[in-house]
Structure formats: structure tokens, C-alpha cells
Design a protein around this motif. Structure first.
Motif, short mmCIF file in Angstrom:
data_model
loop_
_atom_site.label_atom_id
_atom_site.label_comp_id
_atom_site.label_asym_id
_atom_site.label_seq_id
_atom_site.Cartn_x
_atom_site.Cartn_y
_atom_site.Cartn_z
N ASN A 34 25.77 -27.25 111.38
CA ASN A 34 25.15 -27.56 110.08
C ASN A 34 23.94 -28.46 110.34
OD1 ASN A 34 24.42 -28.34 107.52
ND2 ASN A 34 26.47 -29.00 106.90
N ILE A 35 22.79 -27.86 110.64
CA ILE A 35 21.62 -28.64 111.02
C ILE A 35 21.09 -29.45 109.84
CG2 ILE A 35 19.31 -28.55 112.04
CD1 ILE A 35 21.56 -27.70 113.89
N ARG A 36 21.06 -28.87 108.66
CA ARG A 36 20.55 -29.60 107.50
C ARG A 36 21.44 -30.79 107.16
NH1 ARG A 36 16.31 -27.24 105.12
NH2 ARG A 36 15.90 -25.04 105.61
N GLY A 37 22.75 -30.60 107.28
CA GLY A 37 23.65 -31.72 107.07
C GLY A 37 23.46 -32.81 108.11
N ALA A 38 23.24 -32.40 109.37
CA ALA A 38 23.00 -33.37 110.44
C ALA A 38 21.73 -34.16 110.16
CB ALA A 38 22.87 -32.64 111.78
N LEU A 39 20.69 -33.47 109.69
CA LEU A 39 19.43 -34.15 109.39
C LEU A 39 19.60 -35.16 108.27
CD1 LEU A 39 16.38 -34.40 109.83
CD2 LEU A 39 16.07 -32.47 108.25
N LYS A 40 20.35 -34.81 107.25
CA LYS A 40 20.59 -35.74 106.14
C LYS A 40 21.22 -37.03 106.63
CE LYS A 40 24.24 -35.39 103.60
NZ LYS A 40 25.30 -34.94 102.66
N PHE A 41 22.22 -36.91 107.50
CA PHE A 41 22.90 -38.11 107.99
C PHE A 41 22.02 -38.89 108.96
CE2 PHE A 41 26.92 -36.00 106.61
CZ PHE A 41 27.39 -37.03 105.82
N MET A 42 21.21 -38.19 109.77
CA MET A 42 20.34 -38.91 110.69
C MET A 42 19.29 -39.71 109.93
SD MET A 42 20.33 -39.39 113.92
CE MET A 42 19.67 -41.04 114.09
N GLU A 43 18.81 -39.16 108.83
CA GLU A 43 17.84 -39.90 108.01
C GLU A 43 18.49 -41.11 107.36
OE1 GLU A 43 16.37 -36.70 105.59
OE2 GLU A 43 14.59 -36.43 106.87
N PHE B 73 26.70 -43.05 110.33
CA PHE B 73 25.87 -41.93 109.91
C PHE B 73 25.35 -41.16 111.13
CE2 PHE B 73 24.94 -44.55 105.91
CZ PHE B 73 25.88 -43.86 105.17
N ASN B 74 25.05 -41.90 112.21
CA ASN B 74 24.65 -41.24 113.45
C ASN B 74 25.76 -40.30 113.94
OD1 ASN B 74 24.38 -40.86 116.40
ND2 ASN B 74 22.63 -42.23 116.21
N HIS B 75 27.00 -40.79 113.89
CA HIS B 75 28.12 -39.95 114.32
C HIS B 75 28.33 -38.77 113.39
CE1 HIS B 75 28.82 -42.79 117.38
NE2 HIS B 75 29.60 -43.62 116.73
N PHE B 76 28.16 -38.98 112.08
CA PHE B 76 28.23 -37.87 111.14
C PHE B 76 27.17 -36.81 111.49
CE2 PHE B 76 30.68 -40.13 107.65
CZ PHE B 76 31.61 -39.13 107.48
N CYS B 77 25.99 -37.28 111.88
CA CYS B 77 24.93 -36.37 112.30
C CYS B 77 25.38 -35.53 113.49
CB CYS B 77 23.67 -37.16 112.64
SG CYS B 77 22.40 -36.22 113.51
N CYS B 78 25.93 -36.19 114.51
CA CYS B 78 26.41 -35.47 115.70
C CYS B 78 27.52 -34.49 115.32
CB CYS B 78 26.92 -36.47 116.74
SG CYS B 78 25.64 -37.55 117.43
N LEU B 79 28.38 -34.90 114.39
CA LEU B 79 29.47 -34.03 113.95
C LEU B 79 28.93 -32.78 113.27
CD1 LEU B 79 32.54 -33.61 113.42
CD2 LEU B 79 32.22 -34.91 111.29
N ARG B 80 28.00 -32.96 112.33
CA ARG B 80 27.44 -31.81 111.63
C ARG B 80 26.66 -30.89 112.59
NH1 ARG B 80 30.80 -33.08 108.72
NH2 ARG B 80 30.62 -33.89 106.57
N LYS B 81 25.97 -31.50 113.55
CA LYS B 81 25.25 -30.69 114.55
C LYS B 81 26.23 -29.85 115.37
CE LYS B 81 21.63 -29.64 117.23
NZ LYS B 81 22.28 -28.94 118.35
N ALA B 82 27.34 -30.46 115.77
CA ALA B 82 28.34 -29.73 116.53
C ALA B 82 28.97 -28.62 115.71
CB ALA B 82 29.43 -30.70 117.02
N GLN B 83 29.01 -28.78 114.39
CA GLN B 83 29.56 -27.76 113.50
C GLN B 83 28.53 -26.69 113.14
OE1 GLN B 83 30.79 -30.47 110.41
NE2 GLN B 83 32.93 -30.50 111.11
#
Length: 393
Positions: free
Chosen positions: A114-123, A102-112
Motif C-alpha cells: 500500500n504505497i499511498r498509505g505508506a506515504l501518508k504515514f511517512m508524511e 508513524f515511520n513504522h506504520f509507513c514501513c508496514l504499509r509499504k510491506a503490504q
């Protein structure tokens, strides 16, 4: 015999940081195990190793901005690790792998972008860390969430998570500086994880509960806690300085009355104490403090101090922060402090006071984050790599 050769070769490649090649060999070994041994415990271990390596390969792909392939790898890992395992230690290991995924998904969404998507995965990642009682990973998770909320303009939430990081990193630093190693390891030698008084006196009730719930054994199994104390002190000291810097940034966004100038100075002093005044991070924080002092002296808002020193902060919020910044002991206290500092600020301001430049961004997880503590069965190479995940800028 063939399976053993493949797994040994994969282990050597992993230690040499050739994760993609190691994954290919480990995947071949897993297929052979399934063909010859079915769903045996050894097959389950091999599948978990493949999941670990998949995370590492995905992390490398994200860092190299190969985002499409990283998405495929992480999605595959999500499917492969979604089902709970009947064996508790293996299931704990699976949960830790998913938390990092999920941490990596967060980094992936941030790089794309998609801040809200990154936040969802970081949580989701944070939820896994809390469930597994992985205390020494919490500060970096909280700081990542702080940075994401700040990017969304939700500075009150960002500040709250920065205070949560402050609580835990101060406790970890106290464990590294005030508790002798033999006392720290005492509960493990006694066969019970009940903490002695020497440990409890530097911990909040929440942190003590997490350490007694398996977090202490997981934490002390990491290389960071088996090495020299100076390494731990430097790493947690670095995290503490970054946490103070993030608090200052969010205070500056929220209210002119917030004591952000004092907090910038605390960030600089903390970095200088644990890293030395010549360290680039120390110099960056010192420059920022000097800059806000100059801007304040030129009438840019804040507390009224000139470049020669910190402001004379006399507001209730400032006094509350000064009383509490060295003595926060629980989440409840953090919430109370947060409401005192942020309360009355109203809606978060999207810029600094009139006449000042744009606010700096809060820092996400530092590359100097502590080496991650993980459940039994995970390799040292994976633990080291886990501790290096950062959000893209």
C-alpha cells in the motif's frame, strides 16, 4: 521493590536487544505502578517506556514480515500515545515516539504493498520531526518520501524531496567537518541555544531556526555527536552519496535533458570520497555511472558523452544544477532549482529513453543512517534502534 526489579530486568533485556521480553516485564511494572501510585509522573514515564518498547517490537516484526502482529502492536501504541501530556518534556517525548510509530506504520504499509498509505504515514512522521526540530532525522525522512513518490510515478515530487534531503545532509556534513566540537557545543554551555557565527555560516536560516528551537540540544545528546568526528563524517557522507543517486534517478525519469549522467558521477565520486573506492556502495554507483555512459554512447539519449567521461552538459537546466549542487542554502533555493531542472520536462516519463533498460529505483533510508537524536528521557538502545528503520525493498 518489585517494580524496581522488573524495570531493571527490562532494561538489561533491552540492552541485550531482547525487546519482546523487555516489553513484557516493563508492562508488568507499569500495571503495578498504576495500581499503587495512580497517575504519578513516574507512572507516565513507565507508560512512555512501554510505548518505546512497543515501537521496537513492531519494527522487529515488520523486518521479519510478521505483519499482522505488527499491525496490532502499532494500533495499540497509537491509542496509548494519542493524548497530550501536561508535562512539556514528557509530551515532547510522546511526540517523538509517535513520529517513530508513524515511520513504522509507513514501513508496514509499504510491506503490504500500500504505497499511498505508506506515504501518508511517512508524511505524518516528517511533520512530527519538523515540529520537534529533529534536524538530523530529516534527510532520511525526505529520502523515504522520495522513494515512495517515485514508486507512485510522481517523479517531480520525488525529485523535490531529494533536493530537500540534499540541503539538510550537506549542512549536517558541514557541521561535522567545518565546525570544531567545542564551537558546536558552545551554545549549550552558555545556557542559551543562540548559535554563534561559526555555526550560522554553514546553515540555512530554516536549519538555524530549528537548531535554536531545541534541535541542537536534541541532536548533540545522541551518541553519534558524542563520538569521534570521523564517524559522523562517514555517515553523513554516505547519506550525501545516496541523495545524489536518488536525484540522478529522478532526473533520468523526468527528462532526457536533465543532467542525470553528471549526477550519477557525483554520486559515485561522493561515495568514493567518504567510503573509499572498494566499498560496495561506491562500486555500485560507479557501475551505474559507467553503464549510463555506455548506453549514451550507443545512442540511448542523454547528453552525448562516451564511456570515458561525463557528458558535456550545456542546457540551462544542467548549468543551473552545476552552479547549485554545492551551494544550496535554503528551501526557497531548492524549490527554484527544482523548477529549473524539472520545469519543461512536462509530464514525468515512466521509462528511460528509447533503447535503454529500465531505470533504477531510488534508495530509501540507508541502514547507515545517523543515530537518531531524541528528547531527554529516551534510552540509548532506543535511540540506536530508531536510527536503523528502513523501508522494505
Amino acid at each position: 521493590r518489585k517494580v524496581q526489579e522488573l524495570e531493571e530486568a527490562a532494561q538489561k533485556l533491552e540492552e541485550a536487544v531482547h525487546y519482546k521480553e523487555a516489553l513484557e516485564l516493563q508492562g508488568q511494572a507499569l500495571e503495578l505502578r498504576r495500581a499503587h501510585f495512580g497517575d504519578s509522573p513516574e507512572t507516565a514515564d513507565a507508560a512512555l517506556k512501554v510505548a518505546e518498547l512497543t515501537n521496537l517490537v513492531a519494527q522487529d516484526l515488520i523486518q521479519r514480515n510478521i505483519l499482522g502482529e505488527a499491525t496490532v502492536m502499532l494500533t495499540r501504541n497509537d491509542l496509548a500515545t494519542s493524548a497530550a501530556l501536561p508535562d512539556e518534556p514528557r509530551n515532547v517525548r510522546r511526540q517523538a515516539i509517535r513520529s517513530q510509530m508513524f515511520n513504522h506504520f509507513c514501513c508496514l504499509r509499504k510491506a503490504q504493498g500500500n504505497i499511498r498509505g505508506a506515504l501518508k504515514f511517512m508524511e505524518k512522521s516528517l511533520s512530527g520531526l519538523l515540529q520537534l526540530n529533529l534536524v538530523d532525522q530529516l534527510p532520511t525522512a525526505y529520502l523515504n518520501i522520495c522513494a515512495l513518490y517515485s514508486s507512485l510515478g510522481l517523479h517531480s515530487e520525488a525529485l523535490k524531496h531529494a533536493y530537500m534531503a540534499l540541503q539538510v545532509v550537506k549542512e549536517l556534513l558541514a557541521l561535522a567537518t567545518e565546525v570544531p566540537p567545542e564551537v558546536l557545543h558552545q551554545p549549550l554551555h552558555g545556557g542559551s541555544e543562540e548559535l554563534p557565527p561559526e555555526l550560522r555560516r554553514v546553515l540555512s536560516e530554516e536549519t538555524a531556526r530549528m537548531l535554536e528551537g531545541g534541535g541542537l540540544r536534541a541532536m548533540l545528546s545522541a551518541e553519534l555527536w558524542r563520538g569521534v568526528p570521523e564517524t559522523r563524517v562517514k555517515q553523513f557522507g554516505t547519506q550525501l552519496a545516496i541523495t545524489y543517486f536518488n536525484i540522478a534517478v529522478e532526473q533520468e525519469y523526468l527528462s532526457e535533458a536533465a543532467p542525470f549522467m553528471r549526477t550519477y558521477e557525483v554520486a559515485a565520486m561522493t561515495a568514493e570520497r567518504y567510503l573509499g573506492p572498494q566499498d560496495p556502495l561506491s562500486q555500485k554507483f560507479r557501475r551505474m555511472f559507467n553503464k549510463v555512459c555506455r548506453q549514451n554512447a550507443q545512442g540511448g539519449g542523454g547528453g552525448g558523452a562516451g564511456p570515458q567521461g561525463p557528458p558535456a552538459a550545456a542546457s540551462p537546466a544542467a548549468r543551473a544544477f552545476e552552479r547549485s549542487r554545492h551551494g544550496v542554502t535554503s528551501t526557497a533555493n531548492i524549490n527554484a532549482l527544482y523548477h529549473v531542472v524539472a520545469g519543461g520536462a512536462g509530464k514525468a516519463r515512466q521509462g528511460r529513453a528509447r533503447g535503454r533498460g529500465p531505470s533504477p529505483k531510488p534508495m530509501s533510508m540507508s541502514p547507515a543512517a545517523p543515530v537518531t537524536a531524541l528528547p531527554a528521557g529516551m534510552s540509548p538502545a532506543y535511540a540506536t534502534a530508531m536510527g536503523s528503520s528502513t523501508l522494505p525493498p
